[in-house]
Structures are given as C-alpha cells and as structure tokens.
Design a protein around this motif. Structure first.
Motif, mmCIF file in Angstrom:
data_model
loop_
_atom_site.group_PDB
_atom_site.id
_atom_site.type_symbol
_atom_site.label_atom_id
_atom_site.label_comp_id
_atom_site.label_asym_id
_atom_site.label_seq_id
_atom_site.Cartn_x
_atom_site.Cartn_y
_atom_site.Cartn_z
ATOM 1 N N GLY A 325 -0.853 -3.525 1.343
ATOM 2 C CA GLY A 325 -1.834 -2.867 0.479
ATOM 3 C C GLY A 325 -3.226 -2.811 1.075
ATOM 4 N N HIS A 327 -6.576 -1.549 2.871
ATOM 5 C CA HIS A 327 -7.137 -0.193 2.738
ATOM 6 C C HIS A 327 -6.657 0.733 3.848
ATOM 7 N N ARG A 330 -2.924 1.714 3.393
ATOM 8 C CA ARG A 330 -2.714 2.679 2.303
ATOM 9 C C ARG A 330 -3.233 4.055 2.700
ATOM 10 N N ALA A 331 -4.441 4.086 3.322
ATOM 11 C CA ALA A 331 -5.099 5.375 3.597
ATOM 12 C C ALA A 331 -4.378 6.159 4.682
ATOM 13 N N TRP A 422 -1.688 7.164 -2.607
ATOM 14 C CA TRP A 422 -1.741 5.993 -1.733
ATOM 15 C C TRP A 422 -2.825 4.994 -2.127
ATOM 16 N N LEU A 423 -4.038 5.491 -2.492
ATOM 17 C CA LEU A 423 -5.114 4.535 -2.769
ATOM 18 C C LEU A 423 -5.093 4.056 -4.220
ATOM 19 N N SER A 435 -3.774 -1.666 -6.756
ATOM 20 C CA SER A 435 -4.152 -0.407 -6.114
ATOM 21 C C SER A 435 -5.037 -0.778 -4.935
ATOM 22 N N ASP A 436 -5.699 0.185 -4.339
ATOM 23 C CA ASP A 436 -6.489 -0.115 -3.142
ATOM 24 C C ASP A 436 -7.483 -1.249 -3.440
#
Ligand code: HEM
Length: 500
Positions: A325, A327, A330-331, A422-423, A435-436
């Motif tokens: 997870g 950043h 995810r990005a 994704w974020l 989440s992000d």
C-alpha cells in the motif's frame, strides 16, 4: 507517419522547467473576448523545441471548456473533447466521490475550481529569478481589459523535495517522441516507454488507437491553419499536439504527518523515518525500498548519484521490502499485476485468459501502461524539516502543499483511474480497510467503514498495522484544462473573431 513538430507542442509536455525555479499560475476569467484575443495572439508561449540556449523564462496557456466558449470556439467543436473535461473536476457529485473529494476536501469548500469558481483559462509562468518582473512583463495591455484574476497560485522551491520532505519527481514515464517503437498488442513486461498518444492527442495510444478529440470540417471558420487528422485526413485536428492538464491544490498537514509518525514510533526518530519511508515507498533522499538487483526496465537507466528507478515489484510479491500500500506502489504498481513473470509462463497465460490466480489480489490490477501520468507539480509554502514539523505550530503557521499537476491524453483512464482505483480505493492488491497512506481521506466507503489503516508486511505476514491514520491532505482547489498545441491556440484565439 508524421514526425512530431516540436514547435507546435507547448513546452510543459516535454520539459519540467526545473531550472526555472520560480513559478506562478494565474487562474483567469475572460472579461473581454476581443482584448483576450489580442493578448493571446501576442503571448510568448514556449514550445517544446530545443532552443540554442536554455531559456530564462517560459509561459504556458491552458483552457477549461468555459474558456474555449468565452473565446468563441463553437459548441460543436468543444463537444468533441472528452466527457470528463466537459463535466469538469467538480462537475458531478459522483466524480467528487470517486476522486475522494468529500468532507474537508469537498468542492463546495475549495478556494477555486468549485461551483461558480471555475477559471476560464490558466497562464503558467516560469522564470529563473525575479518572478514579479516576469509577471509584469506578461501582464501588459490589454491584459487588464482582457482578464479578471480568479486566483493566483504561487509556488516555492523546496529543492526537489515535496513538503513532507521526500524527494519528488523521480519516476516519470518517457514517451516515444520519435515514433519508432511498435506498440505491443499484449505484453507482460513493464516498460517505461509509452506510445506518444498516451501524452499528446492526435497520435496512436497504447491501444494503437487515436484518442477522441475535436475534428473540424476544413471549411469551419479559422480551421484553415490546423493540420489534417492523421487517422481522418479529410478533417482538421484541433486536438493535435495538445494534452489535458489536471491541476489540484493539495494542502499538506506536514506537522500532522510527522507528529502522527512520532507518536506511533514512541518518539524514536529512526523508527519515525522508517514508518514515513514505508508509507511513501522511498526514503527522504528518494532511494526505493526495493533493493538493487539485475532487473532491466526499457526506457529508464539509473544515473550515478541519482535515486534508482530501474526496479519492479517482481521480487517482492508480498510487500516485504516495499509495502503493497506504499504511495509509489499504489500510484504505479509497475508489473505487480503479473507477479513472477516471465519465469512463470503458466501464470502469464492464466492472466491473459482472465483465469483466476491463486493468490488473492493478483487479478485486481490492470496493466499499468494504460494508467501512467506525466507529473508536473510544484510545491508551495515554507519548507519544514521533519524535526521542525514535530514541534507545535505557531499561531501564524502558513499553509503548505503541492500544486499537483499531471498531463495525459485521457483524464479518465489516467489521472482519474490512478486517483480512484489505486490511491483512494480501500481494496487494492489484496489489502482492505486502507487507502493511500498519504492521500486517503479516511472517509467510510460503501460497505467499508474503516479506511485509515496501513499494513506493513514482513516475511509474507502482517508485521505491523497502523490504525487511525489521520487525513494529511486536503484538496483546496482543482480543475481540468486543455493545453492546446500552438496551431490550436491560434485557432482558439481566432475562431470567435471569424464567426462574428
Ligand atoms: C500532496 C500529495 C502528494 C505527495 C506528497 C506525493 C509524493 C510523492 C513522492 C514523494 C513520490 C516519490 C518520488 C517519485 O517517484 O517521483 C511520488 C511518486 C508518485 N506519485 Fe505522488 N504525491 C502526491 C500526490 C499524488 C497524486 C494525486 C498522484 C496521482 C493521482 C500521484 C502519483 C504519483 C506517481 C504516479 C508517482 C510515481 C510512482 C512510480 O512511478 O514509482 N501522487 N509521490
């Protein structure tokens, strides 16, 4: 295949203007269309062509749909742009929900870009020094008559680091500007080179298709100078060499970020850094958490003294090195949707045939080459070191954050997908209830009331789960713009004059 005419592309699509460390973005309304036409016709817009010596200033111009309309571009032409551009970033409650723009970040609370506060156009100024002088030079008559300033966004130079203190702008896609690379129909390898049509309109994208954009009848007023569309030569291409620009003012609670980490680290500075690094996926100096190995990634080479960017998540399927997870994971999950390739041909074929994979989460992500962004953000506010951030805030602590900007030919497939799926998503790569870690708004989503966790695995097991991670980022404004090619810019300035 036509070569790219760099003189027809605005420079931001090719250069980050890192040398031009001072910048401001002027968000404008058109007061008087004739005066605006006169100013735009003479504006010194910087192109993507290399100059004999690096310039000391740059200027870029981008429009929202209301700006195109204010300039007199006919409705039939404007309607050829994408639906999300026409709706606007804050145009629908459902879009705001998907982007995570709720609660403190809801458009109704934005300083600009919310209901009734969408600018018509943006003039972006970059300069090596003396921004005031460059601004005065640009704002010459008939500027005052032409425009009303809705808001001015100032930026600051934090030496390549974003306000939390992490080095930024390291991983960027590169584009096949020379149009030499065949577009693969199906590939399992992670490549950093993308078809030019992922960035600019008017060229084939990663699906080997031309993204929809306005194509005009050659006899339309002002269309004469536009070039024919490559895929439909009988029509003139208003999108050619243009791109969409997504701008979001993201205020960062830098003190809140480091003070939270300090609390969960029990005041231990090294542990505080380790947790921050796990959340980002890179150290403060930009080094990725994935250790060096012999991987190769097409289109990217590591430079001595610069943070590494040649890596994938192949050797770290469980997130032991870089949390799933984090950043950056995810990005841009790189090739995380095809773990273990190419040594696992059966898994690759299974994935291509959409046969469920054995590990939960393996089939949740689409191929990343369709969801890349070219980031062009700049920071604002005064820099704080993590140690300073751990101190109580003075009563006059000024706001700081990122004017996040990204370019791409397809807002919904690129920016909106990354932001939403994704974020902001609470289901990502087998993770739930988080989440992000940087961007999450921690609001309940559908059947998932808890979204403020952050999982740190070790040896395939959950080693630590942070809970109650606060919201660190609040959206203060945003809009979708079209950054036209220079021929298209001339059309935009002349179209309305031609029909009156
Ligand atoms: C204030 C908000 C944000 C902060 C502080 C932040 C910070 C960072 C940092 C420190 C990096 C690592 C450096 C690098 O690889 O360039 C990074 C990478 C990245 N960020 Fe953000 N970011 C923010 C918002 C966003 C948003 C809104 C998006 C997209 C919707 C985004 C997309 C990306 C992407 C695509 C990468 C590169 C990942 C890779 O290719 O490895 N970021 N960000």
């Amino acid at each position: 295949m036509n070569p790219v005419d760099y003189n027809d592309v605005q420079g931001l699509a090719r250069f980050g203007y890192a040398r031009l460390t001072e910048a401001s973005y002027l968000l404008l309304r058109v007061r008087n269309a004739e005066a605006a036409r006169a100013w735009l016709a003479a504006a010194p817009v910087s192109s993507a062509a290399y100059l004999p010596s690096a310039p000391d200033t740059a200027l870029q111009i981008a429009f929202t749909p209301s700006g195109l309309s204010a300039m007199g571009v006919p409705r039939s032409a404007i309607d050829g742009f994408s639906a999300e551009f026409l709706d606007g970033m804050a145009g629908h409650a459902s879009r705001s929900r998907r982007l995570g723009d709720v609660g403190k970040s809801a458009p109704a609370r934005w300083r600009w870009g919310g209901p009734g506060r969408v600018p018509d156009l943006m003039v972006m100024l970059f300069v090596q020094q003396n921004l005031d002088r460059w601004q005065q030079t640009v704002q010459k008559a008939p500027w005052e008559e032409a425009f009303e300033t809705v808001h001015t966004l100032y930026t600051s130079n934090m030496g390549g680091h974003e306000p939390f203190g992490f080095m930024d702008g390291i991983s960027q896609p590169s584009f096949d500007w020379k149009r030499e690379q065949p577009i693969p129909a199906n590939t399992t390898a992670y490549s950093n080179i993308l078809a030019l049509g992922e960035l600019l309109l008017g060229y084939p994208n990663e699906y080997a298709r031309y993204t929809d954009r306005p194509l005009l009848n050659p006899s339309a007023p002002g269309a004469g100078e536009l070039l024919p569309a490559e895929d439909q030569p009988a029509l003139k291409d208003l999108g050619l060499n243009g791109t969409y620009l997504v701008l979001r003012q993201l205020e960062q609670d830098v003190r809140g970020f480091w003070q939270y980490l300090d609390r969960v680290a029990g005041g231990a500075a090294d542990q505080r850094y380790r947790l921050g690094t796990a959340m980002v996926g890179r150290t403060l100096e930009g080094e990725p958490l994935i250790p060096p190995n012999r991987e190769q990634v097409a289109g990217v080479t590591d430079q001595p003294g610069a943070p590494r960017n040649v890596f994938t998540y192949d050797h770290d399927p469980s997130g032991d090195e870089c949390p799933l997870g984090a950043h950056i994971r995810r990005a841009n999950p790189r090739n995380a949707d095809l773990f273990g390739h190419p040594s696992e041909p059966v898994a690759v074929v299974a994935s291509q045939l959409a046969i469920p994979r054995p590990k939960p989460g393996d089939d949740l992500m689409a191929s990343t080459r369709f969801h890349r962004l070219l980031r062009r953000g700049r920071e604002y506010g005064i820099k704080l070191s993590p140690e300073e951030a751990c101190q109580p805030a003075p009563s006059d602590d000024p706001p700081r954050g990122l004017h996040f900007a990204c370019l791409g030919a397809n807002i919904v497939r690129q920016f909106e997908f990354v932001q939403n799926a994704w974020l902001m998503s609470t289901r990502f790569d087998g993770l739930t209830e988080e989440s992000d870690p940087l961007l999450g708004n921690r609001a309940a989503v559908g059947d998932c009331p808890v979204t403020g966790n952050f999982s740190i695995p070790r040896k395939g097991q959950l080693a630590r789960r942070l809970t109650g991670v606060p919201q660190f980022i609040t959206v203060r404004g945003g809009a979708y713009f079209f950054l036209p090619g220079l021929r298209a810019l001339r059309y935009i300035t002349q179209a309305g004059a031609g029909v009156r």
